[in-house]
Write a protein that holds these residues in place. Structure first.
Motif, PDB file in Angstrom:
ATOM      1  N   PHE A 285       0.722  -0.837   0.438  1.00 15.27           N
ATOM      2  CA  PHE A 285       0.315  -0.127  -0.095  1.00 15.27           C
ATOM      3  C   PHE A 285       1.131   1.517  -0.218  1.00 15.27           C
ATOM      4  N   LEU A 286       1.955   1.100   0.257  1.00 18.07           N
ATOM      5  CA  LEU A 286       3.028   2.193   0.806  1.00 18.07           C
ATOM      6  C   LEU A 286       4.490   2.370  -0.986  1.00 18.07           C
ATOM      7  N   PRO A 287       4.930   3.153  -1.356  1.00 22.23           N
ATOM      8  CA  PRO A 287       3.846   4.529  -1.398  1.00 22.23           C
ATOM      9  C   PRO A 287       2.024   5.056  -2.127  1.00 22.23           C
ATOM     10  N   ARG A 288       2.314   4.008  -2.935  1.00 20.94           N
ATOM     11  CA  ARG A 288       0.951   3.764  -4.345  1.00 20.94           C
ATOM     12  C   ARG A 288       0.394   2.133  -4.050  1.00 20.94           C
ATOM     13  N   GLY A 289      -0.971   2.287  -3.737  1.00 21.92           N
ATOM     14  CA  GLY A 289      -2.026   0.524  -3.426  1.00 21.92           C
ATOM     15  C   GLY A 289      -1.412   0.540  -4.795  1.00 21.92           C
ATOM     16  N   LEU A 290      -1.502  -1.201  -4.656  1.00 23.16           N
ATOM     17  CA  LEU A 290      -1.114  -2.595  -4.658  1.00 23.16           C
ATOM     18  C   LEU A 290      -0.382  -2.431  -6.324  1.00 23.16           C
ATOM     19  N   ARG A 291       0.729  -2.102  -5.751  1.00 23.24           N
ATOM     20  CA  ARG A 291       1.974  -2.533  -6.639  1.00 23.24           C
ATOM     21  C   ARG A 291       3.035  -2.284  -5.774  1.00 23.24           C
ATOM     22  N   LEU A 292       4.069  -3.201  -6.971  1.00 19.93           N
ATOM     23  CA  LEU A 292       5.163  -3.307  -5.702  1.00 19.93           C
ATOM     24  C   LEU A 292       6.010  -3.220  -6.955  1.00 19.93           C
ATOM     25  N   ASN A 293       7.487  -2.491  -6.769  1.00 19.61           N
ATOM     26  CA  ASN A 293       8.401  -2.392  -7.255  1.00 19.61           C
ATOM     27  C   ASN A 293      10.027  -2.518  -6.998  1.00 19.61           C
ATOM     28  N   TRP A 294      10.803  -3.018  -7.461  1.00 25.11           N
ATOM     29  CA  TRP A 294      12.177  -2.809  -7.176  1.00 25.11           C
ATOM     30  C   TRP A 294      12.679  -2.054  -5.896  1.00 25.11           C
ATOM     31  N   ARG A 295      11.724  -0.981  -5.210  1.00 24.13           N
ATOM     32  CA  ARG A 295      12.224  -0.039  -3.662  1.00 24.13           C
ATOM     33  C   ARG A 295      12.522  -1.560  -3.084  1.00 24.13           C
ATOM     34  N   ASP A 296      10.627  -1.710  -3.266  1.00 23.18           N
ATOM     35  CA  ASP A 296      10.448  -3.261  -2.350  1.00 23.18           C
ATOM     36  C   ASP A 296      10.886  -3.911  -2.481  1.00 23.18           C
ATOM     37  N   GLY A 297      11.451  -4.536  -3.548  1.00 20.72           N
ATOM     38  CA  GLY A 297      12.783  -5.901  -3.674  1.00 20.72           C
ATOM     39  C   GLY A 297      13.933  -5.768  -2.055  1.00 20.72           C
ATOM     40  N   LEU A 298      14.343  -4.719  -2.563  1.00 18.62           N
ATOM     41  CA  LEU A 298      15.341  -4.341  -1.800  1.00 18.62           C
ATOM     42  C   LEU A 298      14.962  -3.572  -0.539  1.00 18.62           C
ATOM     43  N   VAL A 299      14.138  -3.743   0.181  1.00 22.77           N
ATOM     44  CA  VAL A 299      13.670  -3.946   1.238  1.00 22.77           C
ATOM     45  C   VAL A 299      13.743  -5.110   1.817  1.00 22.77           C
ATOM     46  N   LEU A 300      12.796  -6.204   1.290  1.00 22.76           N
ATOM     47  CA  LEU A 300      12.610  -7.764   1.302  1.00 22.76           C
ATOM     48  C   LEU A 300      13.557  -7.939   1.096  1.00 22.76           C
ATOM     49  N   LEU A 301      14.936  -7.971   0.549  1.00 22.75           N
ATOM     50  CA  LEU A 301      16.496  -8.592   0.270  1.00 22.75           C
ATOM     51  C   LEU A 301      17.023  -8.530   1.580  1.00 22.75           C
ATOM     52  N   LEU A 302      17.143  -6.978   2.208  1.00 18.80           N
ATOM     53  CA  LEU A 302      17.382  -6.305   3.557  1.00 18.80           C
ATOM     54  C   LEU A 302      17.156  -7.054   4.166  1.00 18.80           C
ATOM     55  N   VAL A 303      15.479  -7.696   4.482  1.00 18.22           N
ATOM     56  CA  VAL A 303      15.436  -8.032   5.449  1.00 18.22           C
ATOM     57  C   VAL A 303      15.343  -9.579   5.424  1.00 18.22           C
ATOM     58  N   TYR A 304      15.702  -9.786   4.493  1.00 22.23           N
ATOM     59  CA  TYR A 304      16.367 -11.101   4.423  1.00 22.23           C
ATOM     60  C   TYR A 304      17.953 -11.808   4.591  1.00 22.23           C
ATOM     61  N   GLY A 305      18.170 -10.333   4.621  1.00 24.14           N
ATOM     62  CA  GLY A 305      20.009 -10.593   4.716  1.00 24.14           C
ATOM     63  C   GLY A 305      19.944 -10.772   6.230  1.00 24.14           C
ATOM     64  N   ILE A 306      19.063  -9.614   6.715  1.00 24.19           N
ATOM     65  CA  ILE A 306      19.523  -9.370   8.689  1.00 24.19           C
ATOM     66  C   ILE A 306      18.523 -11.479   8.770  1.00 24.19           C
ATOM     67  N   PHE A 307      18.144 -11.755   8.686  1.00 20.43           N
ATOM     68  CA  PHE A 307      17.064 -12.847   9.196  1.00 20.43           C
ATOM     69  C   PHE A 307      18.253 -14.136   8.885  1.00 20.43           C
ATOM     70  N   LEU A 308      19.527 -14.336   7.697  1.00 19.31           N
ATOM     71  CA  LEU A 308      20.374 -14.482   8.061  1.00 19.31           C
ATOM     72  C   LEU A 308      21.209 -14.297   8.665  1.00 19.31           C
ATOM     73  N   TYR A 309      21.107 -13.864   9.123  1.00 21.84           N
ATOM     74  CA  TYR A 309      22.656 -12.433   9.715  1.00 21.84           C
ATOM     75  C   TYR A 309      22.797 -13.298  12.048  1.00 21.84           C
ATOM     76  N   THR A 310      20.786 -13.195  11.774  1.00 20.16           N
ATOM     77  CA  THR A 310      20.902 -13.707  13.636  1.00 20.16           C
ATOM     78  C   THR A 310      20.897 -15.029  13.697  1.00 20.16           C
ATOM     79  N   THR A 311      20.236 -15.323  11.809  1.00 22.97           N
ATOM     80  CA  THR A 311      20.177 -16.652  11.968  1.00 22.97           C
ATOM     81  C   THR A 311      21.655 -17.615  12.667  1.00 22.97           C
ATOM     82  N   PHE A 312      22.481 -16.963  12.024  1.00 24.65           N
ATOM     83  CA  PHE A 312      23.951 -17.337  12.758  1.00 24.65           C
ATOM     84  C   PHE A 312      24.605 -17.097  13.450  1.00 24.65           C
ATOM     85  N   ASN A 313      24.315 -16.031  14.153  1.00 21.69           N
ATOM     86  CA  ASN A 313      24.833 -15.295  15.038  1.00 21.69           C
ATOM     87  C   ASN A 313      24.156 -15.302  16.321  1.00 21.69           C
TER      88      ASN A 313
END
Length: 313
Positions: A285-313
C-alpha cells in the motif's frame, strides 16, 4: 564435508527435476480427465510445485529430524517472500490483485497464526491439529472456488498440450522416483553437513534446505518476469506459503507428529516468518496502492539478509 555437500546438490537437482516432471504428468492427467482449469491451478499445480517441500518434510520427520522438517517449511515461507519475491521485483514491478487484501494476505495470516498457536504452548504438532489445518485448507479452497474464481485462475494449463499416454506415465514414474531419491540425498546430506559445520539441523533446514526447495518458485518467477508475463504476482507466492503451512505441514504431521528440538525455531524463525508475512501489507500500500517495485524488492532482500545474519549469530 565434500561428500555431504555433493549429496545436498544432487538431492536439490533431483527435487527440482522431479517436481517439474510430476507437474507435467499431473496437469496432463487433469486435462485428460477434463478437470476445470481453476481446479487444476489450485490443487494439482499447487501440490506438484510444493512436492519438494512435502517430500523433504515427510522424509525428515520419518527419519527423526523434526527440526529439519519444520525448518524446511518455515524457511521456505521466509525465502518465498524475502528472496524469491525480492529478486522478482528487482527484475520489474508487479501489479497486486485486489484479492490480496480480501483473501490472500488475510488467509496467510490466519494459517500462520493457527500454526503458531498450535506449536507455541507444547512445542508439538499433533495429528488432531493436522486435521484442523487440512480442514482449514479445504474450506479455503471451497471459498476460492465459490467466490474468488477470477482471482485464482491459473494460466499454466494453457501452455500444456495433452501428451501421449506413455509419456505421461513416464513423467509420473520418473518424477516420483526423483522426488523420493532427491529427498533421501538432501536429508542425509543436510544432516551430515550440519554435523560437519557444527550447527543444528534447524539452521541447515531454515537456510540451505528451504532455499533449495524454493528453487521451483524462484525459477518460475524469474522466467515469467524475463518473458514479460506479468501473471506472476505476490498472490501466487502467498498462495504457496498458505499451501506450505496447511498442506505440507498438515500431511507431514498426519503421518508423523512433530516436536521441536531447538526452541530457537519457535522464538526466532517462526517470528521472522510472521514478521515478513505482515511486512508485505504496508509494502503493497505504500507509497501507492496495489503495486510492488524494485524498492520493495530491496527492502525484502535487506530483511532476508538480516534474518540470515541473526540466524547464524
Amino acid at each position: 564435508m565434500i561428500i555431504d555437500s555433493l549429496l545436498v546438490a544432487i538431492g536439490l537437482f533431483l527435487l527440482v527435476a522431479g517436481g517439474n516432471w510430476l507437474l507435467k504428468a499431473a496437469v496432463d492427467l487433469s486435462l485428460r480427465l477434463s478437470i476445470p482449469k481453476i481446479v487444476i491451478g489450485m490443487t494439482v499445480v499447487s501440490l506438484a510445485t510444493s512436492a519438494p517441500e512435502l517430500i523433504v518434510s515427510i522424509q525428515a520427520a520419518m527419519d527423526g529430524f523434526p527440526d529439519l522438517a519444520l525448518g524446511n517449511v518455515v524457511g521456505s515461507n521466509i525465502a518465498n517472500l524475502g528472496l524469491v519475491l525480492a529478486i522478482t521485483l528487482l527484475l520489474g514491478s508487479v501489479e497486486v490483485r485486489k484479492s490480496f487484501y480480501f483473501t490472500d494476505w488475510p488467509m496467510l495470516m490466519v494459517a500462520s497464526g493457527v500454526f503458531f498457536f498450535f506449536i507455541f504452548f507444547d512445542l508439538e504438532l499433533q495429528r488432531h491439529e493436522s486435521l484442523i489445518m487440512l480442514g482449514l485448507l479445504f474450506l479455503f479452497l471451497l471459498y476460492l472456488l465459490r467466490f474468488q474464481k477470477p482471482a485464482v485462475v491459473q494460466e499454466t494449463p494453457e501452455f500444456f498440450t495433452i501428451l501421449p499416454l506413455y509419456k505421461t506415465a513416464m513423467f509420473l514414474g520418473i518424477g516420483g522416483v526423483a522426488l523420493w531419491a532427491g529427498s533421501e540425498f538432501l536429508v542425509n546430506g543436510a544432516v551430515g553437513l550440519a554435523g560437519d559445520l557444527g550447527v543444528s539441523d534447524r539452521i541447515i533446514g531454515i537456510t540451505i534446505v528451504s532455499v533449495g526447495t524454493s528453487i521451483p518458485e524462484l525459477a518460475a518467477s524469474v522466467v515469467a518476469m524475463l518473458k514479460k508475463e506479468r501473471a506472476i504476482s505476490v498472490g501466487n507466492l502467498i498462495g504457496s506459503n498458505i499451501f506450505n503451512l496447511l498442506a505440507v505441514l498438515g500431511i507431514t504431521v498426519l503421518l508423523q507428529p512433530i516436536r521441536i528440538v531447538d526452541e530457537a525455531l519457535l522464538h526466532h524463525d517462526v517470528l521472522w516468518m510472521l514478521g515478513i508475512a505482515f511486512l508485505i501489507l504496508p509494502l503493497v500500500f505504500l507509497p501507492r496502492g496495489l503495486r510492488l517495485n524494485w524498492r520493495d524488492g530491496l527492502v525484502l532482500l535487506l530483511v532476508y539478509g538480516i534474518f540470515l545474519y541473526t540466524t547464524f549469530n
